[in-house]
Design a protein around this motif. Structure first.
Motif, PDB file in Angstrom:
ATOM      1  N   SER A  72      -2.798   0.566   1.182  1.00  0.00           N
ATOM      2  CA  SER A  72      -3.139  -0.831   1.461  1.00  0.00           C
ATOM      3  C   SER A  72      -1.914  -1.728   1.400  1.00  0.00           C
ATOM      4  CB  SER A  72      -4.196  -1.321   0.457  1.00  0.00           C
ATOM      5  OG  SER A  72      -5.402  -0.591   0.588  1.00  0.00           O
ATOM      6  N   GLU A 128      -4.420   2.182  12.671  1.00  0.00           N
ATOM      7  CA  GLU A 128      -3.553   3.058  11.889  1.00  0.00           C
ATOM      8  C   GLU A 128      -3.938   3.037  10.406  1.00  0.00           C
ATOM      9  OE1 GLU A 128      -1.218   1.972  15.554  1.00  0.00           O
ATOM     10  OE2 GLU A 128      -2.650   1.007  14.215  1.00  0.00           O
ATOM     11  N   LEU A 129      -4.253   1.848   9.892  1.00  0.00           N
ATOM     12  CA  LEU A 129      -4.695   1.739   8.501  1.00  0.00           C
ATOM     13  C   LEU A 129      -5.984   2.514   8.294  1.00  0.00           C
ATOM     14  CD1 LEU A 129      -4.782   0.633   5.626  1.00  0.00           C
ATOM     15  CD2 LEU A 129      -5.693  -1.523   6.547  1.00  0.00           C
ATOM     16  N   TYR A 151       0.521  -2.061   4.407  1.00  0.00           N
ATOM     17  CA  TYR A 151       0.124  -2.904   5.540  1.00  0.00           C
ATOM     18  C   TYR A 151       0.021  -4.380   5.159  1.00  0.00           C
ATOM     19  CZ  TYR A 151      -0.989   1.380   8.078  1.00  0.00           C
ATOM     20  OH  TYR A 151      -0.908   2.598   8.712  1.00  0.00           O
ATOM     21  N   SER A 152       0.231  -4.688   3.894  1.00  0.00           N
ATOM     22  CA  SER A 152       0.063  -6.059   3.406  1.00  0.00           C
ATOM     23  C   SER A 152       1.407  -6.775   3.360  1.00  0.00           C
ATOM     24  CB  SER A 152      -0.560  -6.039   2.006  1.00  0.00           C
ATOM     25  OG  SER A 152      -1.822  -5.390   2.028  1.00  0.00           O
ATOM     26  N   ALA A 157      -3.269  -6.016   8.654  1.00  0.00           N
ATOM     27  CA  ALA A 157      -3.083  -5.000   9.698  1.00  0.00           C
ATOM     28  C   ALA A 157      -3.593  -5.497  11.047  1.00  0.00           C
ATOM     29  CB  ALA A 157      -3.789  -3.709   9.300  1.00  0.00           C
ATOM     30  N   MET A 197      -2.334  -3.208  13.784  1.00  0.00           N
ATOM     31  CA  MET A 197      -2.256  -1.859  13.207  1.00  0.00           C
ATOM     32  C   MET A 197      -3.497  -1.506  12.388  1.00  0.00           C
ATOM     33  SD  MET A 197       1.767  -1.466  12.117  1.00  0.00           S
ATOM     34  CE  MET A 197       1.561   0.315  11.917  1.00  0.00           C
ATOM     35  N   ALA A 198      -4.613  -2.151  12.690  1.00  0.00           N
ATOM     36  CA  ALA A 198      -5.843  -1.870  11.939  1.00  0.00           C
ATOM     37  C   ALA A 198      -6.305  -0.430  12.138  1.00  0.00           C
ATOM     38  CB  ALA A 198      -6.941  -2.847  12.343  1.00  0.00           C
TER      39      ALA A 198
END
Length: 278
Positions: free
Chosen positions: A163, A245-246, A166-167, A237, A242-243
């Protein structure tokens, strides 16, 4: 408006953002098992710090302890009081408070000060250690359950690591909650308030996230909608496209760690810390 924004406690905002009760529902059995292992014998006054909606506070009360649950999230405090009322427990109460500054809580109030995956997320860890020791009676115990960094068997640590990747970068001065899973940090923090290293016991234990009829995909959906750190990661993301990918990384994690087949059961190693308050 800027002054109002500046006054918002980011830790409070994080844990009020979603609804951790949806995640805690999968932690009840382990909460009861952990409390049962503490050898609680009434009469005993107990503090559950970072208590959420009572995953460990209610089992403590059922064993006869007089329990005060303190959490920074007002929605979780309300949920805890509702659960206690529904269970008919009059020896447990929930109130809002900050683990770094337990205002209104007198010195040496509790025989047991417990925090399971709660106070570790508060900022200023030295203040957390100071407060937990301050409110514990001599002869009492401080017990913490903390996730362990960089441990492949520590599921939540892996979840948070993904997490955070991506933050946005944390603010200057940020101290990772994962440092509460490192023995040298624990000895240093409690040492600052007069606890000798020999009075601290640290052992690895396993917590279970037990999701009846819940697939890994459904689990991820719950975390993305109700668990503050994962919610923040998906929002960030999405902003950078990139949601997907997450999601793929989380699905790989959940499927890899699942031991329950269709009924998702995920073991999570944590560090149990016991401080004997002299």
């Amino acid at each position: 408006m800027d002054s109002i924004k500046a006054s918002v406690n980011p830790n409070k905002a994080l844990w009020e953002k979603g609804d951790f009760t949806a995640i805690a529902a999968f932690m009840r059995d382990s909460g009861e098992s952990l409390v049962g292992s503490l050898g609680v014998k009434p009469p005993l006054k107990a503090l559950d710090l970072g208590c959420g909606d009572g995953t460990t506070a209610l089992p403590l009360a059922k064993l006869g302890a007089d329990v005060t649950g303190i959490d920074i999230a007002s929605n979780l405090v309300e949920a805890g009081n509702q659960r206690a009322a529904k269970a008919g427990l009059k020896n447990v109460r929930f109130q809002e408070g900050d683990a770094t500054d337990l205002k209104g809580v007198a010195d040496r109030s509790f025989d047991l000060s417990l925090s399971i995956f709660g106070a570790m997320f508060a900022p200023r860890p030295f203040d957390v250690a100071k407060e937990m020791v301050r409110v514990t009676k001599p002869g009492g115990r401080v017990v913490m359950g903390n996730w362990i960094p960089n441990d492949p068997s520590s599921f939540v640590s892996q979840l948070l690591k993904i997490s955070m990747a991506y933050s946005p970068p944390p603010p200057e001065g940020f101290v990772s909650p994962m440092t509460w899973g490192v023995d040298t940090h624990i000895v240093e923090r409690f040492g600052k308030v007069g606890i000798a290293a020999g009075s601290i016991t640290m052992t690895k234990d396993t917590y279970l996230f037990n999701g009846s009829d819940c697939t890994p995909e459904q689990y991820i959906d719950l975390f993305s909608r109700y668990y503050g750190p994962t919610m923040n990661a998906f929002e960030a993301a999405e902003r950078i496209g990139m949601a997907d990918e997450l999601y793929a990384e989380l699905l790989d994690l959940f499927e890899r760690e699942n031991r329950g087949g269709a009924n998702t059961v995920i073991p999570a190693t944590y560090l149990r810390v016991i401080v004997d308050r002299k």
